[in-house]
Design a protein around this motif. Structure first.
Motif, PDB file in Angstrom:
ATOM      1  N   LYS A  98      68.339  27.247  26.456  1.00 31.69           N
ATOM      2  CA  LYS A  98      68.041  28.522  25.809  1.00 31.69           C
ATOM      3  C   LYS A  98      67.313  29.462  26.775  1.00 31.69           C
ATOM      4  O   LYS A  98      67.590  30.670  26.814  1.00 31.69           O
TER       5      LYS A  98
ATOM      6  N   ILE B  98      72.706  23.875  22.041  1.00 25.45           N
ATOM      7  CA  ILE B  98      72.025  24.391  23.225  1.00 25.45           C
ATOM      8  C   ILE B  98      70.679  23.697  23.389  1.00 25.45           C
ATOM      9  O   ILE B  98      69.885  23.624  22.447  1.00 25.45           O
TER      10      ILE B  98
ATOM     11  N   ASP C 299      72.728  26.814  18.124  1.00 25.77           N
ATOM     12  CA  ASP C 299      71.398  26.311  18.452  1.00 25.77           C
ATOM     13  C   ASP C 299      71.333  24.790  18.393  1.00 25.77           C
ATOM     14  O   ASP C 299      70.484  24.174  19.038  1.00 25.77           O
TER      15      ASP C 299
ATOM     16  N   ARG D 154      66.783  23.014  24.845  1.00 28.57           N
ATOM     17  CA  ARG D 154      65.624  23.905  24.937  1.00 28.57           C
ATOM     18  C   ARG D 154      65.588  24.586  26.306  1.00 28.57           C
ATOM     19  O   ARG D 154      65.328  25.782  26.403  1.00 28.57           O
TER      20      ARG D 154
ATOM     21  N   ASP E  76      76.767  26.912  14.417  1.00 22.69           N
ATOM     22  CA  ASP E  76      75.336  26.918  14.700  1.00 22.69           C
ATOM     23  C   ASP E  76      75.117  26.477  16.146  1.00 22.69           C
ATOM     24  O   ASP E  76      74.838  25.310  16.417  1.00 22.69           O
TER      25      ASP E  76
ATOM     26  N   LYS F 137      68.974  32.911  28.266  1.00 24.38           N
ATOM     27  CA  LYS F 137      68.286  34.168  27.978  1.00 24.38           C
ATOM     28  C   LYS F 137      67.953  34.921  29.253  1.00 24.38           C
ATOM     29  O   LYS F 137      68.012  36.153  29.305  1.00 24.38           O
TER      30      LYS F 137
ATOM     31  N   THR G  34      81.569  29.369  22.651  1.00 25.82           N
ATOM     32  CA  THR G  34      80.258  29.367  22.022  1.00 25.82           C
ATOM     33  C   THR G  34      80.263  30.123  20.704  1.00 25.82           C
ATOM     34  O   THR G  34      79.637  29.702  19.725  1.00 25.82           O
TER      35      THR G  34
ATOM     36  N   GLU H 234      74.996  34.909  20.540  1.00 19.17           N
ATOM     37  CA  GLU H 234      75.387  33.512  20.403  1.00 19.17           C
ATOM     38  C   GLU H 234      75.820  33.273  18.963  1.00 19.17           C
ATOM     39  O   GLU H 234      75.301  33.874  18.036  1.00 19.17           O
ATOM     40  N   GLY H 235      76.785  32.357  18.768  1.00 19.82           N
ATOM     41  CA  GLY H 235      77.190  31.986  17.431  1.00 19.82           C
ATOM     42  C   GLY H 235      78.206  32.922  16.818  1.00 19.82           C
ATOM     43  O   GLY H 235      78.656  33.874  17.430  1.00 19.82           O
TER      44      GLY H 235
END
Length: 209
Positions: free
Chosen positions: A88, A83, A80, A85, A78, A92, A73, A192-193
């Motif tokens: 996420k 991933i 996002d 919705r 990027d 989290k 990851t 992340e990222g």
């Protein structure tokens, strides 16, 4: 009676009860994943278990199936974009880790212990060898996870894993479990990222099967 001798059967019983009680939550998550994106609900990821034996860890799928295969990851420019919705929210809240209850039932993991390294995290695996941290069951959460999680350098993470092995016991496991609840609520230590010169999230995007 020595705690280590009852840790495995105790974990099995707790995991079995948890799986039964969490059936409604499992079903809701599975439906949400299927509604949002195509692909399987679960994916497998090769990890390092007891005595460095490989096993497939289970997680709820949090990424689109178009995500590059076998790409960590943190190497995604990027994340996002990949991933979902629902993913996420799952990441989290760490709800994506719930299927690992089945790894516990199978005798591949424990509730508390060093988080299982990816099969190709050779530096972490070698560092853990120095502390005997590869010779205990990996955990759903552990001492390192409540003391920095993804923000920890490999040397520090391995040392903390070694400290857990050295002090393993009922009170240590209870302390880790309770502290994990607060860590998850605060979403502490999750990254992340790509972060230059920073440690990264141990989870990786693999082919979702």
């Amino acid at each position: 009676m020595k705690y280590t001798s009852i840790k495995r059967p105790l974990g099995f019983i707790i995991a079995l009860i948890a799986c039964i009680l969490l059936i409604p939550i499992f079903l809701c998550i599975m439906c949400a994943i299927k509604i949002e994106s195509r692909g399987p609900v679960l994916f497998k990821q090769k990890r390092v278990g007891l005595h460095k034996k490989h096993f497939n860890i289970l997680k709820f799928r949090t990424m689109y199936i178009e995500t590059p295969n076998d790409t960590p990851t943190h190497l995604l420019a990027d994340p996002d974009v990949y991933i979902t919705r629902v993913g996420k929210i799952l990441r989290k809240t760490s709800l994506d880790e719930l299927p690992q209850l089945f790894n516990i039932l199978k005798g591949e993991m424990s509730f508390i212990g060093p988080r299982p390294a990816l099969w190709n995290q050779y530096d972490l695996i070698d560092e853990r060898d120095k502390y005997g941290a590869n010779d205990t069951f990996p955990g759903l959460t552990g001492w390192a996870q409540i003391n920095g999680r993804d923000e920890l350098p490999i040397e520090v993470k391995a040392k903390l894993d070694g400290d857990y092995v050295k002090n393993i016991g009922l009170m240590m496991d209870i302390k880790c479990f309770v502290a994990t609840i607060f860590t998850v609520i605060k979403s502490e230590g999750v990254k992340e990222g790509v972060h230059t010169n920073e440690p990264t999230r141990e989870a990786a995007a693999t082919k979702e099967i």
